[in-house]
Structure formats: structure tokens, C-alpha cells
Design a protein around this motif. Structure first.
Motif, mmCIF file in Angstrom:
data_model
loop_
_atom_site.group_PDB
_atom_site.id
_atom_site.type_symbol
_atom_site.label_atom_id
_atom_site.label_comp_id
_atom_site.label_asym_id
_atom_site.label_seq_id
_atom_site.Cartn_x
_atom_site.Cartn_y
_atom_site.Cartn_z
ATOM 1 N N MET A 1 -11.046 10.891 -5.322
ATOM 2 C CA MET A 1 -10.737 9.479 -5.435
ATOM 3 C C MET A 1 -9.576 9.152 -4.496
ATOM 4 N N SER A 2 -9.655 8.001 -3.834
ATOM 5 C CA SER A 2 -8.597 7.623 -2.895
ATOM 6 C C SER A 2 -7.371 7.100 -3.649
ATOM 7 N N VAL A 3 -6.227 7.187 -2.984
ATOM 8 C CA VAL A 3 -4.965 6.716 -3.548
ATOM 9 C C VAL A 3 -4.440 5.610 -2.638
ATOM 10 N N VAL A 4 -4.053 4.476 -3.247
ATOM 11 C CA VAL A 4 -3.512 3.357 -2.487
ATOM 12 C C VAL A 4 -2.125 3.029 -3.040
ATOM 13 N N ARG A 5 -1.139 3.010 -2.146
ATOM 14 C CA ARG A 5 0.215 2.622 -2.529
ATOM 15 C C ARG A 5 0.555 1.328 -1.801
ATOM 16 N N GLU A 6 1.088 0.377 -2.538
ATOM 17 C CA GLU A 6 1.411 -0.948 -2.001
ATOM 18 C C GLU A 6 2.920 -1.143 -2.043
ATOM 19 N N SER A 7 3.470 -1.730 -0.973
ATOM 20 C CA SER A 7 4.901 -2.044 -0.983
ATOM 21 C C SER A 7 5.147 -3.323 -0.190
ATOM 22 N N ASP A 8 6.172 -4.065 -0.607
ATOM 23 C CA ASP A 8 6.565 -5.288 0.085
ATOM 24 C C ASP A 8 7.404 -4.937 1.302
ATOM 25 N N LEU A 9 7.169 -5.651 2.380
ATOM 26 C CA LEU A 9 7.991 -5.538 3.575
ATOM 27 C C LEU A 9 8.687 -6.885 3.728
ATOM 28 N N ILE A 10 9.895 -6.975 3.261
ATOM 29 C CA ILE A 10 10.615 -8.245 3.208
ATOM 30 C C ILE A 10 10.717 -8.854 4.597
ATOM 31 N N GLY A 11 10.294 -10.104 4.694
ATOM 32 C CA GLY A 11 10.314 -10.820 5.963
ATOM 33 C C GLY A 11 9.149 -10.489 6.881
ATOM 34 N N ILE A 12 8.296 -9.554 6.463
ATOM 35 C CA ILE A 12 7.159 -9.149 7.295
ATOM 36 C C ILE A 12 5.844 -9.388 6.576
ATOM 37 N N GLY A 13 5.705 -8.862 5.353
ATOM 38 C CA GLY A 13 4.457 -8.989 4.606
ATOM 39 C C GLY A 13 4.305 -7.861 3.604
ATOM 40 N N LYS A 14 3.155 -7.198 3.612
ATOM 41 C CA LYS A 14 2.867 -6.093 2.689
ATOM 42 C C LYS A 14 2.357 -4.887 3.461
ATOM 43 N N LYS A 15 2.623 -3.714 2.890
ATOM 44 C CA LYS A 15 2.148 -2.465 3.484
ATOM 45 C C LYS A 15 1.327 -1.727 2.435
ATOM 46 N N TYR A 16 0.175 -1.222 2.882
ATOM 47 C CA TYR A 16 -0.697 -0.432 2.026
ATOM 48 C C TYR A 16 -0.872 0.932 2.669
ATOM 49 N N GLN A 17 -0.553 1.988 1.910
ATOM 50 C CA GLN A 17 -0.767 3.355 2.367
ATOM 51 C C GLN A 17 -1.980 3.883 1.617
ATOM 52 N N ILE A 18 -2.957 4.370 2.362
ATOM 53 C CA ILE A 18 -4.221 4.793 1.778
ATOM 54 C C ILE A 18 -4.477 6.250 2.129
ATOM 55 N N GLU A 19 -4.712 7.051 1.087
ATOM 56 C CA GLU A 19 -5.133 8.436 1.265
ATOM 57 C C GLU A 19 -6.574 8.499 0.779
ATOM 58 N N THR A 20 -7.500 8.776 1.687
ATOM 59 C CA THR A 20 -8.925 8.755 1.347
ATOM 60 C C THR A 20 -9.364 10.066 0.701
ATOM 61 N N GLU A 21 -10.552 10.020 0.119
ATOM 62 C CA GLU A 21 -11.138 11.216 -0.486
ATOM 63 C C GLU A 21 -11.327 12.318 0.557
ATOM 64 N N ALA A 22 -11.553 11.915 1.809
ATOM 65 C CA ALA A 22 -11.762 12.889 2.882
ATOM 66 C C ALA A 22 -10.454 13.485 3.387
ATOM 67 N N GLY A 23 -9.321 12.999 2.866
ATOM 68 C CA GLY A 23 -8.029 13.536 3.263
ATOM 69 C C GLY A 23 -7.356 12.799 4.406
ATOM 70 N N ASP A 24 -7.939 11.693 4.849
ATOM 71 C CA ASP A 24 -7.327 10.903 5.908
ATOM 72 C C ASP A 24 -6.223 10.021 5.334
ATOM 73 N N ASN A 25 -5.242 9.718 6.156
ATOM 74 C CA ASN A 25 -4.131 8.846 5.759
ATOM 75 C C ASN A 25 -4.099 7.636 6.683
ATOM 76 N N MET A 26 -4.068 6.455 6.081
ATOM 77 C CA MET A 26 -4.085 5.219 6.850
ATOM 78 C C MET A 26 -3.038 4.279 6.280
ATOM 79 N N VAL A 27 -2.442 3.479 7.140
ATOM 80 C CA VAL A 27 -1.497 2.459 6.719
ATOM 81 C C VAL A 27 -1.997 1.126 7.253
#
Length: 159
Positions: A1-27
Motif C-alpha cells: 500500500m502506498s504512503v502519502v504525507r501532506e504538509s503545508d508550505l507557507i506562502g507557497i502551497g502544499k507538498k505531498y510526499q508519496i511512497e508507492t507500492e513499487a518503492g518509488d518516491n515522488m513529491v
């Protein structure tokens, strides 16, 4: 199962860090101006590099592609039969569109085409399920739902 972490970037927007089931990491960084940046993160050296930058409209088109709105893999054909032919498209109203500044009711969108305008987006304002009195103004992006042939007919009327 993939893992998604969300965080606020003040003055910029939002950031999502995604770790996929295949082991890839994406932001994914969603800027307040609608721009999106996609990054690939390599765990070995913790290096993050920008893969691409997308406009809001491009991001929505890609979301539709990834979400299977325009092509459904054969293995998924039996899932959600009720949505079999449903398409959702975004269409931005241009200054040159003759029918701009007319209401949905005046244009008789659903009656003439069978497609539905399910949202209207303008800058920071989104109207969900706009009614017949909603006036389609220049610069608004319409979210249209229906079968491919109905959306095509609606675009022919709008153009």
C-alpha cells in the motif's frame, strides 16, 4: 500500500510526499497559483530533482488520464459499470467565445447535448453544480461531464 504525507508550505502551497507500492518516491508541490511541480526522490543519496512543471489545466488533464477517465484498461472494464462511458473534461472560456456571458439555461446545455456542467471554476471561486441561472463568463473553466459524444456536441455548440 502506498504512503502519502501532506504538509503545508507557507506562502507557497502544499507538498505531498508519496511512497508507492513499487518503492518509488515522488513529491508533488501544488503552488497557490495553480502550478504543480513533480519531483523524483532517490533514497540512496536523498537527492530530489524536478521532473516537470505543469499548469493547473495540464495537471487536471493528466489527473484524468491517470484516473482512467479517457482510457480504461481491459482488466477494469467490469468495475463500476454505471460509469462505463462517463467522461469529465475541463474547458476554459475564451474572450472570443460568442456564447460567453450567457446563462446555462439560455444555452439549454443539458437539453441540447445531454452533457452536464458540474462545476465552474474562476480564480479562487468554485461553483459546484451551477444552476440554469449561472452566467458563463470569460475566463471561467467549466468542468463538463457526460458521454464522449455528448461532450463533443456541447463543445460544437460552445464553439
Amino acid at each position: 500500500m502506498s504512503v502519502v504525507r501532506e504538509s503545508d508550505l507557507i506562502g507557497i502551497g502544499k507538498k505531498y510526499q508519496i511512497e508507492t507500492e513499487a518503492g518509488d518516491n515522488m513529491v508533488v508541490v501544488i503552488h497557490d497559483d495553480g502550478r504543480r511541480e513533480l519531483y523524483r526522490r532517490d533514497d540512496e543519496d536523498n537527492d530530489t530533482q524536478c521532473v516537470m512543471t505543469l499548469s493547473d489545466e495540464e495537471s487536471r488533464q493528466i489527473a484524468g488520464i491517470l484516473g482512467g477517465l479517457s482510457y480504461k484498461p481491459k482488466a477494469l472494464e467490469t468495475i463500476e459499470v454505471a460509469l462505463d462511458d462517463l467522461r469529465i473534461e475541463w474547458y476554459k472560456i475564451d474572450v472570443s467565445d460568442d456564447w460567453a456571458n450567457r446563462s446555462i439555461g439560455d444555452l439549454a446545455v443539458r437539453q441540447k447535448t445531454g452533457a452536464s456542467i458540474i462545476a465552474a471554476i474562476r480564480e479562487d471561486e468554485t461553483v459546484i453544480n451551477p444552476g440554469p441561472d449561472y452566467v458563463i463568463a470569460t475566463g471561467v473553466t467549466l468542468v463538463i461531464a457526460g458521454k464522449a459524444k455528448n461532450i463533443k456536441l456541447l463543445k460544437e455548440i460552445l464553439l
